[in-house]
Design a protein around this motif. Structure first.
Motif, PDB file in Angstrom:
ATOM      1  N   UNK A  11      -8.196 -11.350   0.260  1.00  0.00           N
ATOM      2  CA  UNK A  11      -8.621 -11.443   1.663  1.00  0.00           C
ATOM      3  C   UNK A  11      -8.424 -10.118   2.395  1.00  0.00           C
ATOM      4  N   UNK A  12      -7.271  -9.494   2.193  1.00  0.00           N
ATOM      5  CA  UNK A  12      -7.008  -8.220   2.869  1.00  0.00           C
ATOM      6  C   UNK A  12      -7.968  -7.151   2.361  1.00  0.00           C
ATOM      7  N   UNK A  13      -8.263  -7.150   1.066  1.00  0.00           N
ATOM      8  CA  UNK A  13      -9.217  -6.194   0.503  1.00  0.00           C
ATOM      9  C   UNK A  13     -10.596  -6.385   1.136  1.00  0.00           C
ATOM     10  N   UNK A  14     -11.014  -7.640   1.323  1.00  0.00           N
ATOM     11  CA  UNK A  14     -12.316  -7.903   1.953  1.00  0.00           C
ATOM     12  C   UNK A  14     -12.346  -7.345   3.377  1.00  0.00           C
ATOM     13  N   UNK A  15     -11.244  -7.505   4.099  1.00  0.00           N
ATOM     14  CA  UNK A  15     -11.166  -6.952   5.456  1.00  0.00           C
ATOM     15  C   UNK A  15     -11.293  -5.427   5.413  1.00  0.00           C
ATOM     16  N   UNK A  16     -10.545  -4.798   4.548  1.00  0.00           N
ATOM     17  CA  UNK A  16     -10.561  -3.334   4.429  1.00  0.00           C
ATOM     18  C   UNK A  16     -11.961  -2.837   4.067  1.00  0.00           C
ATOM     19  N   UNK A  17     -12.620  -3.503   3.135  1.00  0.00           N
ATOM     20  CA  UNK A  17     -13.976  -3.082   2.716  1.00  0.00           C
ATOM     21  C   UNK A  17     -14.944  -3.102   3.898  1.00  0.00           C
ATOM     22  N   UNK A  18     -14.795  -4.095   4.799  1.00  0.00           N
ATOM     23  CA  UNK A  18     -15.670  -4.188   5.965  1.00  0.00           C
ATOM     24  C   UNK A  18     -15.508  -2.998   6.909  1.00  0.00           C
ATOM     25  N   UNK A  19     -14.349  -2.344   6.849  1.00  0.00           N
ATOM     26  CA  UNK A  19     -14.067  -1.234   7.761  1.00  0.00           C
ATOM     27  C   UNK A  19     -14.740   0.063   7.345  1.00  0.00           C
ATOM     28  N   UNK A  20     -15.116   0.156   6.081  1.00  0.00           N
ATOM     29  CA  UNK A  20     -15.785   1.356   5.565  1.00  0.00           C
ATOM     30  C   UNK A  20     -15.007   2.614   5.939  1.00  0.00           C
ATOM     31  N   UNK A  21     -13.720   2.614   5.581  1.00  0.00           N
ATOM     32  CA  UNK A  21     -12.829   3.737   5.880  1.00  0.00           C
ATOM     33  C   UNK A  21     -12.070   4.110   4.612  1.00  0.00           C
ATOM     34  N   UNK A  22     -11.542   5.328   4.543  1.00  0.00           N
ATOM     35  CA  UNK A  22     -10.747   5.711   3.375  1.00  0.00           C
ATOM     36  C   UNK A  22      -9.553   4.768   3.234  1.00  0.00           C
ATOM     37  N   UNK A  23      -9.328   4.294   2.019  1.00  0.00           N
ATOM     38  CA  UNK A  23      -8.253   3.326   1.832  1.00  0.00           C
ATOM     39  C   UNK A  23      -7.562   3.517   0.487  1.00  0.00           C
ATOM     40  N   UNK A  24      -6.406   2.906   0.404  1.00  0.00           N
ATOM     41  CA  UNK A  24      -5.622   2.924  -0.827  1.00  0.00           C
ATOM     42  C   UNK A  24      -4.966   1.559  -0.969  1.00  0.00           C
ATOM     43  N   UNK A  25      -5.149   0.926  -2.126  1.00  0.00           N
ATOM     44  CA  UNK A  25      -4.534  -0.375  -2.387  1.00  0.00           C
ATOM     45  C   UNK A  25      -3.225  -0.176  -3.144  1.00  0.00           C
ATOM     46  N   UNK A  26      -2.149  -0.745  -2.600  1.00  0.00           N
ATOM     47  CA  UNK A  26      -0.849  -0.673  -3.260  1.00  0.00           C
ATOM     48  C   UNK A  26      -0.911  -1.490  -4.540  1.00  0.00           C
ATOM     49  N   UNK A  27      -0.553  -0.873  -5.637  1.00  0.00           N
ATOM     50  CA  UNK A  27      -0.556  -1.523  -6.944  1.00  0.00           C
ATOM     51  C   UNK A  27       0.759  -2.295  -7.098  1.00  0.00           C
ATOM     52  N   UNK A  28       0.691  -3.618  -7.216  1.00  0.00           N
ATOM     53  CA  UNK A  28       1.937  -4.397  -7.309  1.00  0.00           C
ATOM     54  C   UNK A  28       2.750  -4.103  -8.567  1.00  0.00           C
ATOM     55  N   UNK A  29       2.130  -3.551  -9.586  1.00  0.00           N
ATOM     56  CA  UNK A  29       2.871  -3.236 -10.811  1.00  0.00           C
ATOM     57  C   UNK A  29       3.492  -1.847 -10.762  1.00  0.00           C
ATOM     58  N   UNK A  30       3.010  -0.994  -9.819  1.00  0.00           N
ATOM     59  CA  UNK A  30       3.573   0.352  -9.678  1.00  0.00           C
ATOM     60  C   UNK A  30       3.331   0.855  -8.252  1.00  0.00           C
ATOM     61  N   UNK A  31       4.173   0.430  -7.308  1.00  0.00           N
ATOM     62  CA  UNK A  31       3.975   0.831  -5.915  1.00  0.00           C
ATOM     63  C   UNK A  31       4.466   2.241  -5.607  1.00  0.00           C
ATOM     64  N   UNK A  32       4.991   2.942  -6.598  1.00  0.00           N
ATOM     65  CA  UNK A  32       5.616   4.242  -6.373  1.00  0.00           C
ATOM     66  C   UNK A  32       4.593   5.374  -6.434  1.00  0.00           C
ATOM     67  N   UNK A  33       3.830   5.486  -5.357  1.00  0.00           N
ATOM     68  CA  UNK A  33       2.832   6.534  -5.225  1.00  0.00           C
ATOM     69  C   UNK A  33       3.028   7.187  -3.864  1.00  0.00           C
ATOM     70  N   UNK A  34       3.205   8.502  -3.848  1.00  0.00           N
ATOM     71  CA  UNK A  34       3.378   9.210  -2.592  1.00  0.00           C
ATOM     72  C   UNK A  34       2.011   9.552  -2.012  1.00  0.00           C
ATOM     73  N   UNK A  35       1.772   9.125  -0.787  1.00  0.00           N
ATOM     74  CA  UNK A  35       0.465   9.323  -0.168  1.00  0.00           C
ATOM     75  C   UNK A  35       0.297  10.726   0.421  1.00  0.00           C
ATOM     76  N   UNK A  36       1.341  11.306   0.996  1.00  0.00           N
ATOM     77  CA  UNK A  36       1.335  12.676   1.545  1.00  0.00           C
ATOM     78  C   UNK A  36       0.372  12.876   2.715  1.00  0.00           C
ATOM     79  N   UNK A  37       0.074  11.815   3.442  1.00  0.00           N
ATOM     80  CA  UNK A  37      -0.773  11.923   4.632  1.00  0.00           C
ATOM     81  C   UNK A  37      -0.509  10.721   5.533  1.00  0.00           C
ATOM     82  N   UNK A  38      -0.808  10.836   6.826  1.00  0.00           N
ATOM     83  CA  UNK A  38      -0.608   9.713   7.743  1.00  0.00           C
ATOM     84  C   UNK A  38      -1.484   8.523   7.354  1.00  0.00           C
ATOM     85  N   UNK A  39      -0.939   7.328   7.572  1.00  0.00           N
ATOM     86  CA  UNK A  39      -1.682   6.119   7.216  1.00  0.00           C
ATOM     87  C   UNK A  39      -1.276   4.949   8.094  1.00  0.00           C
TER      88      UNK A  39
END
Length: 126
Positions: A11-39
């Protein structure tokens, strides 16, 4: 500015897709990713056991410094428990609760959330 989100049912992914904006989905198996930019973080409403990976993401390296706010989705039938995950994150990390929407959001939700994101972006560039 990126929209970072977590989803289990899509459901949240469907909402994000409607926004047509740059996005990143947190991976539940490996959430340890540094974004290095405001979000802006967008989360569904689930028990803390399920959303602990979101906290892992926020607390990884500079991600906590870069979070500008949180938006929450959920089911309004939950009354006081509606968007409690976003409310908890807002409180725990002392960041603003920017927006709330039900399920995957209406067209009006999409339009209004885009306005919120645009306002934040314009304040950042001034």
């Amino acid at each position: 500015m990126k929209l970072v989100y977590f989803t289990l049912t899509g459901q949240t992914r469907r909402f994000i897709k409607k926004l047509d904006a740059p996005s990143y989905e947190i991976d539940p198996t490996n959430p340890f990713n540094e974004l290095k930019e405001p979000y802006i973080l967008v989360v569904p409403t689930y028990d803390e056991d399920v959303t602990e990976v979101v906290n892992d993401f926020i607390e990884y390296k500079t991600n906590r410094e870069n979070i500008l706010g949180v938006a929450g989705g959920g089911n309004r039938n939950f009354a006081d428990l509606f968007i409690f995950t976003a409310k908890d994150i807002s409180r725990d990390y002392n960041i603003p609760l920017l927006f709330e929407f039900e399920f995957s959001g209406t067209e009006e939700d999409v339009k209004n959330f885009k306005k919120v994101v645009k306002e934040i972006e314009s304040k950042r560039t001034k």
